[in-house]
Design an enzyme around this catalytic site. Sequence first.
Site, PDB file in Angstrom:
ATOM      1  N   ASP A  68      12.865 100.088  81.967  1.00  0.00           N
ATOM      2  CA  ASP A  68      12.929 100.692  80.695  1.00  0.00           C
ATOM      3  C   ASP A  68      13.158  98.873  79.999  1.00  0.00           C
ATOM      4  OD1 ASP A  68      12.442 103.176  79.594  1.00  0.00           O
ATOM      5  OD2 ASP A  68      14.331 103.719  79.570  1.00  0.00           O
ATOM      6  N   HIS A  80      10.279 104.443  72.801  1.00  0.00           N
ATOM      7  CA  HIS A  80      10.230 105.874  73.817  1.00  0.00           C
ATOM      8  C   HIS A  80      10.625 106.612  72.666  1.00  0.00           C
ATOM      9  CE1 HIS A  80       9.624 105.696  77.850  1.00  0.00           C
ATOM     10  NE2 HIS A  80       8.612 104.945  77.059  1.00  0.00           N
ATOM     11  N   ILE A 111      16.134 114.672  80.765  1.00  0.00           N
ATOM     12  CA  ILE A 111      16.893 116.056  79.949  1.00  0.00           C
ATOM     13  C   ILE A 111      16.767 117.478  79.852  1.00  0.00           C
ATOM     14  CG2 ILE A 111      16.322 116.331  77.140  1.00  0.00           C
ATOM     15  CD1 ILE A 111      16.210 113.826  76.670  1.00  0.00           C
ATOM     16  N   THR A 112      15.145 117.882  80.391  1.00  0.00           N
ATOM     17  CA  THR A 112      14.911 119.115  81.475  1.00  0.00           C
ATOM     18  C   THR A 112      16.194 119.509  82.044  1.00  0.00           C
ATOM     19  OG1 THR A 112      13.786 118.519  82.328  1.00  0.00           O
ATOM     20  CG2 THR A 112      12.757 118.924  80.013  1.00  0.00           C
TER      21      THR A 112
END
Length: 524
Positions: free
Chosen positions: A191, A87, A408-409
Amino acid sequence: MAPRCWRWWPWSSWTRTRLPPSRSIQNSGQHFSAQEQTPQICVVGSGPAGFYTAQHLLKHHSRAHVDIYEKQLVPFGLVRFGVAPDHPEVKNVINTFTQTARSDRCAFYGNVEVGRDVTVQELRDAYHAVVLSYGAEDHQALDIPGEELPGVFSARAFVGWYNGLPENRELAPDLSCDTAVILGQGNVALDVARILLTPPDHLEKTDITEAALGALRQSRVKTVWIVGRRGPLQVAFTIKELREMIQLPGTRPMLDPADFLGLQDRIKEAARPRKRLMELLLRTATEKPGVEEAARRASASRAWGLRFFRSPQQVLPSPDGRRAAGIRLAVTRLEGIGEATRAVPTGDVEDLPCGLVLSSIGYKSCPIDPSVPFDPKLGVVPNMEGRVVDVPGLYCSGWVKRGPTGVITTTMTDSFLTGQILLQDLKAGHLPSGPRPGSAFIKALLDSRGVWPVSFSDWEKDAGEAPKTFVSRVAEPSGPPFSPGAAAPLGRGRCADAGVGARSPATVAAGSRAGLGELEPWLS
């Protein structure tokens, strides 16, 4: 070859000297007098929370200087060591962080562990404000029998292993089994499943470490089960990760249509992202694939599946008791409505044979220093809008502020808010007045303790080589922590029963101050 860090500095000389890391944001612009002093601000942690906090402070105060301390030798935290190597687009934010780190008003000090090498109180004495942004460095334990058996790992450690996190480089998971079980149904679980099942030739194009790639080439894992306590409506992964699993080359999905009965009507009123996710799950589980997709699945040599309404009860040992050979799952049913929905056992159990168990049920923060309040139940530093309760001048951002949730945002917004609050306090005169020595004092203190910080430029010089090569050679410095007359240290990177961080900072504070010279009066 012995591991080393920089081409011009042999690793043997790198060992520590034991002996030789409100209002809306849009309207948060602050106006400060051009004659005022330079605020010295310290940020603990160089992951997204730390860098976003620093970015906001530098942008909204033209004189502020921000020093970032990081216990690892390298910056960027989970962006570097927690994002799957396939990613790379998620890691693009590193470019923004790099620009912040290169600012002449920002300095990065890696290889410095706050709570062991320097105390929070010493940082508070040296800076006008300190922001704790060290994230959630531990995992939630399963707390079931057999969890300690070889073959059982946290997903956090497994991710650190294939990403080259120094503390996980020697994990050496045994991938000789046929079946792996992942406990948890979030993005990290998917993942891990994807990395286990992706053809090694595809992974070779990523920045996965050479050691992990070699182990995955030899892997015999053919089936991965991803287990959750609740049902399809409660999964925590997102549609992007699910789509990647469905389309993963050489694999086929295994979903039980019975798990999705009645789901079609229940998702009609769901929010659009959740509705799209459920629709994709429903199609995959219940619809007959087209000719091309059916042929692809039929030729697949590997498989993955979602097991719902199952809660881990015990890791089952092999006949000789030397490793994990399966997991006992309690069958559950749901009680409650909406957010209050919880899984309760029905009394039935089932045993699922496997040779590898990976726990992906969440991260948790650890206390860093006895002087910093910590809520062990919530796993956060108690705070009001980022202000640490009852400790003036101390702030927090990111997961240690709100818990390990969001993307993350989410952390970006949260960190900007903490930065905004800090600047409001600075403008209102709530922070210490007068100059502070900042890194000048801390570097002298670290030098007296045999701790040698890594600057951002130092790191960049060696990081110019392929990332997988660099991180595979970065090793944890050996030897005990600096501790004149101190008790034995607690495990680094792990929460300890004693309720302190990596080790009691009191033992650090007792360390020598020789060589501090004229900087000593700053702390008088």
